[in-house]
Design a protein around this motif. Structure first.
Motif, PDB file in Angstrom:
ATOM      1  N   SER A   5       5.088  28.805 -20.298  1.00 56.22           N
ATOM      2  CA  SER A   5       4.587  30.143 -19.947  1.00 56.22           C
ATOM      3  C   SER A   5       4.214  30.959 -21.185  1.00 56.22           C
ATOM      4  CB  SER A   5       5.629  30.892 -19.118  1.00 56.22           C
ATOM      5  OG  SER A   5       5.812  30.210 -17.890  1.00 56.22           O
ATOM      6  N   ILE A   9       0.417  32.314 -22.163  1.00 46.38           N
ATOM      7  CA  ILE A   9       0.092  33.705 -22.533  1.00 46.38           C
ATOM      8  C   ILE A   9      -0.689  33.727 -23.852  1.00 46.38           C
ATOM      9  CG2 ILE A   9       1.121  35.911 -23.286  1.00 46.38           C
ATOM     10  CD1 ILE A   9       3.308  35.387 -21.121  1.00 46.38           C
ATOM     11  N   ILE A  53       0.231  40.905 -19.315  1.00 46.53           N
ATOM     12  CA  ILE A  53       0.982  39.639 -19.358  1.00 46.53           C
ATOM     13  C   ILE A  53       1.945  39.555 -20.545  1.00 46.53           C
ATOM     14  CG2 ILE A  53      -0.779  38.336 -18.076  1.00 46.53           C
ATOM     15  CD1 ILE A  53      -1.730  37.138 -20.712  1.00 46.53           C
ATOM     16  N   MET A  56       5.492  38.698 -19.630  1.00 48.99           N
ATOM     17  CA  MET A  56       5.664  37.709 -18.553  1.00 48.99           C
ATOM     18  C   MET A  56       6.112  36.317 -19.019  1.00 48.99           C
ATOM     19  SD  MET A  56       2.641  38.470 -15.788  1.00 48.99           S
ATOM     20  CE  MET A  56       3.446  37.541 -14.483  1.00 48.99           C
ATOM     21  N   CYS A  61       3.891  29.831 -14.560  1.00 49.33           N
ATOM     22  CA  CYS A  61       2.470  29.834 -14.962  1.00 49.33           C
ATOM     23  C   CYS A  61       1.563  30.356 -13.849  1.00 49.33           C
ATOM     24  CB  CYS A  61       2.046  28.427 -15.374  1.00 49.33           C
ATOM     25  SG  CYS A  61       2.912  27.851 -16.861  1.00 49.33           S
ATOM     26  N   ILE A  64       1.597  34.124 -13.792  1.00 46.46           N
ATOM     27  CA  ILE A  64       0.850  34.674 -14.937  1.00 46.46           C
ATOM     28  C   ILE A  64      -0.646  34.641 -14.625  1.00 46.46           C
ATOM     29  CG2 ILE A  64       0.228  34.291 -17.372  1.00 46.46           C
ATOM     30  CD1 ILE A  64       3.163  33.198 -17.701  1.00 46.46           C
TER      31      ILE A  64
END
Ligand code: ADP
Ligand code: MG
Length: 206
Positions: A5, A9, A53, A56, A61, A64
């Protein structure tokens, strides 16, 4: 490729960075066959995305990507907002609660993104839109086992798609009002799509 994740980002931030760098170029392209706001629209949307984001990294995923999509829909006024917004939302739905993405997921999420844009914009290849860059790339990714090399080939196919838009008449969006006068100009949306795909390639190949 194994993208968690936090790395997803970072990739989205790289897309935002490259869109920002090409803001004037995209607006210039849109001034020839549209209303001179594509760079402004995309830059505004992705600035909001980056902010949204940033907190996050502990989310999956899919969440996001869905957040990226919803942010684009709510911050971008032009046609590209709902189109790219739907693309990211569909990509997020296709990925679901995964916390790590592999090469196969790249193909799955881009295919879902393409279907989302087609559903939303009712365009097909050859109408001088985002589809002319995205569909050839997705076709390459679906042709074989995805790896960095295949992603490179997909980006090249997208670039060829952008070149192809110079020789066709716009059938969708504002540029379609110009009819034959849209000939000779490269499509802004196909170009932003190519820029985003190249950013993804840069991120996964370093
Ligand atoms: P607007 O046209 O509302 O000013 P933008 O300038 O941000 O919005 O985006 C223009 C781009 O949107 C075009 O260059 C084209 O690639 C894309 N586009 C427009 N209509 C469609 C559609 N129906 N399907 C796919 N892409 C589209
Ligand atoms: Mg425009």
């Amino acid at each position: 490729m194994a993208v968690n994740s936090a790395e997803l980002i970072e990739i989205i931030n790289l897309i935002a960075h490259d869109i920002q760098e090409n803001k004037d170029f995209l607006t210039e392209l849109d001034s020839a066959i549209g209303d001179a706001d594509h760079g402004i629209n995309m830059s505004k949307g992705f600035k909001a995305v980056t902010e949204k984001i940033s907190t996050m990294a502990d989310k999956d995923c899919g969440s996001i990507l869905k957040t990226v999509g919803m942010t684009l829909v709510s911050t971008v006024g032009g046609a590209s907002g709902p189109l790219y917004g739907t693309a990211f939302m569909r990509a997020g739905q296709a990925i679901g609660a995964k916390k790590q993405l592999g090469f196969d997921d790249l193909s799955i999420l881009l295919d879902a993104a393409l279907e989302g844009i087609k559903m939303r914009g009712k365009a097909q290849k050859g109408e001088k839109t985002i589809i002319d860059a995205l569909e050839p790339a997705v076709e390459v990714l679906k042709s074989s086992q995805v790896d960095t090399k295949l992603m490179n080939a997909a980006v090249k196919a997208a670039k060829e798609g952008v070149e192809y838009t110079k020789g066709i008449i716009a059938k969708k969006g504002r540029a379609s009002y110009l009819g034959e006068r849209s000939l000779g100009h490269q499509d802004p949306g196909a170009t932003s799509c190519y820029i985003m795909l190249s950013a993804v390639y840069k991120a996964i190949s370093h």
